[in-house]
Design a protein around this motif. Sequence first.
Motif, PDB file in Angstrom:
ATOM      1  N   ALA A   8    -147.229  47.632  26.549  1.00  9.53           N
ATOM      2  CA  ALA A   8    -146.756  48.038  25.225  1.00  9.53           C
ATOM      3  C   ALA A   8    -146.182  46.841  24.472  1.00  9.53           C
ATOM      4  O   ALA A   8    -146.412  46.680  23.263  1.00  9.53           O
ATOM      5  CB  ALA A   8    -145.706  49.140  25.354  1.00  9.53           C
ATOM      6  N   LEU A   9    -145.437  45.985  25.166  1.00  6.37           N
ATOM      7  CA  LEU A   9    -144.848  44.811  24.522  1.00  6.37           C
ATOM      8  C   LEU A   9    -145.933  43.858  24.036  1.00  6.37           C
ATOM      9  O   LEU A   9    -145.853  43.329  22.919  1.00  6.37           O
ATOM     10  CB  LEU A   9    -143.921  44.089  25.504  1.00  6.37           C
ATOM     11  CG  LEU A   9    -143.274  42.801  24.988  1.00  6.37           C
ATOM     12  CD1 LEU A   9    -142.363  43.086  23.801  1.00  6.37           C
ATOM     13  CD2 LEU A   9    -142.496  42.098  26.102  1.00  6.37           C
ATOM     14  N   VAL A  10    -146.947  43.642  24.859  1.00  3.99           N
ATOM     15  CA  VAL A  10    -148.042  42.749  24.465  1.00  3.99           C
ATOM     16  C   VAL A  10    -148.734  43.268  23.212  1.00  3.99           C
ATOM     17  O   VAL A  10    -149.023  42.513  22.273  1.00  3.99           O
ATOM     18  CB  VAL A  10    -149.046  42.592  25.625  1.00  3.99           C
ATOM     19  CG1 VAL A  10    -150.307  41.870  25.147  1.00  3.99           C
ATOM     20  CG2 VAL A  10    -148.410  41.823  26.777  1.00  3.99           C
ATOM     21  N   ARG A  11    -148.984  44.562  23.166  1.00  2.00           N
ATOM     22  CA  ARG A  11    -149.642  45.137  21.989  1.00  2.00           C
ATOM     23  C   ARG A  11    -148.746  45.052  20.762  1.00  2.00           C
ATOM     24  O   ARG A  11    -149.216  44.804  19.647  1.00  2.00           O
ATOM     25  CB  ARG A  11    -150.028  46.592  22.272  1.00  2.00           C
ATOM     26  CG  ARG A  11    -151.172  46.740  23.260  1.00  2.00           C
ATOM     27  CD  ARG A  11    -151.473  48.214  23.523  1.00  2.00           C
ATOM     28  NE  ARG A  11    -151.953  48.877  22.336  1.00  2.00           N
ATOM     29  CZ  ARG A  11    -153.240  49.022  22.015  1.00  2.00           C
ATOM     30  NH1 ARG A  11    -154.176  48.512  22.790  1.00  2.00           N
ATOM     31  NH2 ARG A  11    -153.596  49.662  20.909  1.00  2.00           N
ATOM     32  N   LEU A  12    -147.451  45.230  20.948  1.00  2.00           N
ATOM     33  CA  LEU A  12    -146.520  45.144  19.826  1.00  2.00           C
ATOM     34  C   LEU A  12    -146.449  43.721  19.286  1.00  2.00           C
ATOM     35  O   LEU A  12    -146.497  43.496  18.075  1.00  2.00           O
ATOM     36  CB  LEU A  12    -145.138  45.618  20.258  1.00  2.00           C
ATOM     37  CG  LEU A  12    -144.017  45.522  19.214  1.00  2.00           C
ATOM     38  CD1 LEU A  12    -144.383  46.286  17.951  1.00  2.00           C
ATOM     39  CD2 LEU A  12    -142.705  46.037  19.799  1.00  2.00           C
ATOM     40  N   LEU A  13    -146.354  42.750  20.168  1.00  2.00           N
ATOM     41  CA  LEU A  13    -146.279  41.354  19.731  1.00  2.00           C
ATOM     42  C   LEU A  13    -147.552  40.935  18.997  1.00  2.00           C
ATOM     43  O   LEU A  13    -147.501  40.103  18.084  1.00  2.00           O
ATOM     44  CB  LEU A  13    -146.042  40.438  20.931  1.00  2.00           C
ATOM     45  CG  LEU A  13    -144.714  40.622  21.672  1.00  2.00           C
ATOM     46  CD1 LEU A  13    -144.633  39.678  22.870  1.00  2.00           C
ATOM     47  CD2 LEU A  13    -143.529  40.403  20.737  1.00  2.00           C
ATOM     48  N   ALA A  14    -148.676  41.519  19.385  1.00  2.00           N
ATOM     49  CA  ALA A  14    -149.938  41.164  18.738  1.00  2.00           C
ATOM     50  C   ALA A  14    -149.989  41.602  17.280  1.00  2.00           C
ATOM     51  O   ALA A  14    -150.781  41.073  16.493  1.00  2.00           O
ATOM     52  CB  ALA A  14    -151.109  41.779  19.501  1.00  2.00           C
ATOM     53  N   THR A  15    -149.134  42.557  16.889  1.00  2.00           N
ATOM     54  CA  THR A  15    -149.142  43.020  15.497  1.00  2.00           C
ATOM     55  C   THR A  15    -148.403  42.072  14.562  1.00  2.00           C
ATOM     56  O   THR A  15    -148.447  42.246  13.343  1.00  2.00           O
ATOM     57  CB  THR A  15    -148.485  44.407  15.381  1.00  2.00           C
ATOM     58  OG1 THR A  15    -147.072  44.311  15.643  1.00  2.00           O
ATOM     59  CG2 THR A  15    -149.120  45.393  16.353  1.00  2.00           C
ATOM     60  N   LEU A  16    -147.718  41.068  15.098  1.00  4.31           N
ATOM     61  CA  LEU A  16    -146.905  40.179  14.274  1.00  4.31           C
ATOM     62  C   LEU A  16    -147.746  39.180  13.482  1.00  4.31           C
ATOM     63  O   LEU A  16    -147.253  38.564  12.539  1.00  4.31           O
ATOM     64  CB  LEU A  16    -145.895  39.431  15.145  1.00  4.31           C
ATOM     65  CG  LEU A  16    -144.821  40.317  15.789  1.00  4.31           C
ATOM     66  CD1 LEU A  16    -144.025  39.522  16.814  1.00  4.31           C
ATOM     67  CD2 LEU A  16    -143.897  40.906  14.732  1.00  4.31           C
ATOM     68  N   HIS A  17    -149.007  38.997  13.877  1.00  2.90           N
ATOM     69  CA  HIS A  17    -149.927  38.107  13.158  1.00  2.90           C
ATOM     70  C   HIS A  17    -151.219  38.856  12.872  1.00  2.90           C
ATOM     71  O   HIS A  17    -151.630  39.723  13.650  1.00  2.90           O
ATOM     72  CB  HIS A  17    -150.243  36.854  13.982  1.00  2.90           C
ATOM     73  CG  HIS A  17    -149.057  35.993  14.274  1.00  2.90           C
ATOM     74  ND1 HIS A  17    -148.201  36.232  15.328  1.00  2.90           N
ATOM     75  CD2 HIS A  17    -148.581  34.890  13.649  1.00  2.90           C
ATOM     76  CE1 HIS A  17    -147.249  35.320  15.341  1.00  2.90           C
ATOM     77  NE2 HIS A  17    -147.457  34.485  14.333  1.00  2.90           N
ATOM     78  N   ASP A  18    -151.870  38.497  11.755  1.00  3.67           N
ATOM     79  CA  ASP A  18    -153.180  39.071  11.483  1.00  3.67           C
ATOM     80  C   ASP A  18    -154.244  38.261  12.215  1.00  3.67           C
ATOM     81  O   ASP A  18    -153.943  37.313  12.948  1.00  3.67           O
ATOM     82  CB  ASP A  18    -153.444  39.161   9.982  1.00  3.67           C
ATOM     83  CG  ASP A  18    -153.463  37.793   9.289  1.00  3.67           C
ATOM     84  OD1 ASP A  18    -153.668  36.770   9.972  1.00  3.67           O
ATOM     85  OD2 ASP A  18    -153.297  37.758   8.054  1.00  3.67           O
ATOM     86  N   ASP A  19    -155.499  38.624  12.018  1.00  3.61           N
ATOM     87  CA  ASP A  19    -156.574  37.971  12.761  1.00  3.61           C
ATOM     88  C   ASP A  19    -156.700  36.489  12.429  1.00  3.61           C
ATOM     89  O   ASP A  19    -157.198  35.699  13.245  1.00  3.61           O
ATOM     90  CB  ASP A  19    -157.907  38.678  12.487  1.00  3.61           C
ATOM     91  CG  ASP A  19    -157.968  40.065  13.112  1.00  3.61           C
ATOM     92  OD1 ASP A  19    -157.165  40.337  14.029  1.00  3.61           O
ATOM     93  OD2 ASP A  19    -158.808  40.878  12.678  1.00  3.61           O
ATOM     94  N   ALA A  20    -156.247  36.081  11.231  1.00  5.39           N
ATOM     95  CA  ALA A  20    -156.329  34.671  10.843  1.00  5.39           C
ATOM     96  C   ALA A  20    -155.149  33.860  11.368  1.00  5.39           C
ATOM     97  O   ALA A  20    -155.159  32.631  11.313  1.00  5.39           O
ATOM     98  CB  ALA A  20    -156.404  34.549   9.331  1.00  5.39           C
TER      99      ALA A  20
END
Length: 230
Positions: A8-20
């Motif tokens: 869950a933490l990994v998925r949450l941290l991934a939302t902090l940046h967009d694909d670029a």
Amino acid sequence: AVPDALTALVRLLATLHDDAGDVAVDGLVGREGATVDYPEDRVRAEAGLAEGVQFIGTGRITDRLWTKPALAILGVDAPSTGEAPNALVPAAKAKLSIRLAPGDDPKRAYAAVRAHLEQHAPWGAQVTVTFEHDGDPCVIDASGPMFDAARSAFRTAWDGTDPVDIGVGGSIPFIATFQEMFPKAAILVTGVEDPHARAHGPNESLHLGEFARVCLAEALLLRNVAAAGS
């Protein structure tokens, strides 16, 4: 069927940046305005970026470095790979560092980041956001006789090369405090480093030729400031 905290933490941290690679937190201030270019091949060489690794973010390199927010994940608390049991992880923790661009407010920025983390928590995971410390971003008005004295010293020490005003993405929050406490003061902060210094890293270094020029510049600066103030 039961989610674990580390996933869950990994998925949450991934939302902090967009694909670029741009920071994807709504509410953080960013702007353009850098007046110099920083060639990508030079940035790649000076940063030691491995071949094939892409830059993150969009826009001019100088804007990404100096006038836009940046967010880094500094560390994660979770079972180490050598000690991790074959079981679900009940709790995980990450430490974030957010560099604010000039014009932003740290309290407002913290509220924006906290709201983002709480709203994007996957699968209903419980998220606790703990504030550590902050500092105000700032822009220095580098004009006036004291800055003229400094530029003259730097120009002489570097064989007639004109100094260039840049932005700096470092974390020196007391500069904004000085601006508030001493509004009439000319604030000049100098750092002794070269493009390969890797400041604050475990392999930090200093080119001796650069150090010699800095010593000369500092002596000339003191002389010029004394003359300008007399």
